[in-house]
Scaffold this motif. Sequence first.
Motif, PDB file in Angstrom:
ATOM      1  N   ASN A   1       0.801  -1.224   0.000  1.00  0.00           N
ATOM      2  CA  ASN A   1       0.000   0.000   0.000  1.00  0.00           C
ATOM      3  C   ASN A   1       0.832   1.273   0.000  1.00  0.00           C
ATOM      4  O   ASN A   1       0.327   2.333  -0.345  1.00  0.00           O
ATOM      5  N   ASP A   2       2.104   1.183   0.423  1.00  0.00           N
ATOM      6  CA  ASP A   2       2.920   2.386   0.561  1.00  0.00           C
ATOM      7  C   ASP A   2       3.645   2.782  -0.721  1.00  0.00           C
ATOM      8  O   ASP A   2       4.399   3.752  -0.730  1.00  0.00           O
ATOM      9  N   LEU A   3       3.418   2.076  -1.802  1.00  0.00           N
ATOM     10  CA  LEU A   3       4.072   2.364  -3.072  1.00  0.00           C
ATOM     11  C   LEU A   3       3.093   2.979  -4.052  1.00  0.00           C
ATOM     12  O   LEU A   3       1.881   2.897  -3.878  1.00  0.00           O
ATOM     13  N   ARG A   4       3.630   3.593  -5.112  1.00  0.00           N
ATOM     14  CA  ARG A   4       2.833   4.056  -6.244  1.00  0.00           C
ATOM     15  C   ARG A   4       3.159   3.149  -7.419  1.00  0.00           C
ATOM     16  O   ARG A   4       4.233   2.537  -7.460  1.00  0.00           O
ATOM     17  N   TYR A   5       2.273   3.077  -8.396  1.00  0.00           N
ATOM     18  CA  TYR A   5       2.402   2.116  -9.501  1.00  0.00           C
ATOM     19  C   TYR A   5       2.142   2.791 -10.843  1.00  0.00           C
ATOM     20  O   TYR A   5       1.494   3.834 -10.906  1.00  0.00           O
ATOM     21  N   THR A   6       2.643   2.144 -11.901  1.00  0.00           N
ATOM     22  CA  THR A   6       2.381   2.626 -13.256  1.00  0.00           C
ATOM     23  C   THR A   6       1.533   1.592 -13.991  1.00  0.00           C
ATOM     24  O   THR A   6       1.484   0.424 -13.605  1.00  0.00           O
ATOM     25  N   ARG A   7       0.927   2.018 -15.060  1.00  0.00           N
ATOM     26  CA  ARG A   7       0.137   1.102 -15.883  1.00  0.00           C
ATOM     27  C   ARG A   7       1.023   0.071 -16.584  1.00  0.00           C
ATOM     28  O   ARG A   7       0.546  -0.965 -17.019  1.00  0.00           O
ATOM     29  N   SER A   8       2.329   0.356 -16.672  1.00  0.00           N
ATOM     30  CA  SER A   8       3.271  -0.596 -17.293  1.00  0.00           C
ATOM     31  C   SER A   8       3.961  -1.480 -16.248  1.00  0.00           C
ATOM     32  O   SER A   8       4.959  -2.121 -16.533  1.00  0.00           O
ATOM     33  N   HIS A   9       3.421  -1.508 -15.026  1.00  0.00           N
ATOM     34  CA  HIS A   9       3.796  -2.441 -13.961  1.00  0.00           C
ATOM     35  C   HIS A   9       5.133  -2.159 -13.290  1.00  0.00           C
ATOM     36  O   HIS A   9       5.791  -3.073 -12.805  1.00  0.00           O
ATOM     37  N   GLU A  10       5.512  -0.874 -13.225  1.00  0.00           N
ATOM     38  CA  GLU A  10       6.616  -0.489 -12.367  1.00  0.00           C
ATOM     39  C   GLU A  10       6.036   0.015 -11.043  1.00  0.00           C
ATOM     40  O   GLU A  10       4.911   0.468 -10.988  1.00  0.00           O
ATOM     41  N   TRP A  11       6.829  -0.074  -9.991  1.00  0.00           N
ATOM     42  CA  TRP A  11       6.453   0.529  -8.710  1.00  0.00           C
ATOM     43  C   TRP A  11       7.495   1.587  -8.363  1.00  0.00           C
ATOM     44  O   TRP A  11       8.607   1.559  -8.874  1.00  0.00           O
ATOM     45  N   LEU A  12       7.112   2.540  -7.529  1.00  0.00           N
ATOM     46  CA  LEU A  12       8.089   3.488  -7.028  1.00  0.00           C
ATOM     47  C   LEU A  12       7.822   3.823  -5.579  1.00  0.00           C
ATOM     48  O   LEU A  12       6.689   3.822  -5.117  1.00  0.00           O
ATOM     49  N   ARG A  13       8.909   4.060  -4.884  1.00  0.00           N
ATOM     50  CA  ARG A  13       8.902   4.403  -3.462  1.00  0.00           C
ATOM     51  C   ARG A  13       9.711   5.680  -3.324  1.00  0.00           C
ATOM     52  O   ARG A  13      10.821   5.773  -3.846  1.00  0.00           O
ATOM     53  N   THR A  14       9.184   6.662  -2.602  1.00  0.00           N
ATOM     54  CA  THR A  14       9.931   7.884  -2.340  1.00  0.00           C
ATOM     55  C   THR A  14      10.810   7.651  -1.118  1.00  0.00           C
ATOM     56  O   THR A  14      10.329   7.229  -0.063  1.00  0.00           O
TER      57      THR A  14
END
Length: 131
Positions: free
Chosen positions: A6-19
């Motif tokens: 839940n603490d990550l953001r996602y892209t439609r191309s299936h990458e995740w990112l964490r600040t």
Amino acid sequence: MSDIPNDLRYTRSHEWLRTLPNGHVEVGITQHAQSSLGDLVFVELPQVGRVVSAGEACAVVESVKAASDIYSPVDGVIAAGNTAVAEAPELVNRDPYAAGWLMRIEPRGGAASASLLSASEYVQLLADDTH
């Protein structure tokens, strides 16, 4: 879908990112992406210092089934690549949301893209893709 933190953001191309605390973003591929690809055998990371734009292909992961481009979720400069995954691509399969991160980006131009998805929005994207 307990494999979508839940603490990550996602892209439609299936990458995740964490600040990260220093403002950089750490990027990897989701559990869904690595599962779809199968056992990874090669990871090509972007060069540190490379300027990337949101949506730009900047890394590659290869499995015995296929090769897949990895896209930058934000505008910025590559600050680091995870050399551990370049040496042992299976880390991405074993631990996609921690040890299997691919790159860190120093964002440029303000906030992350509005097209990033929350965990619940990403779950919905996966549900829509299966229908």
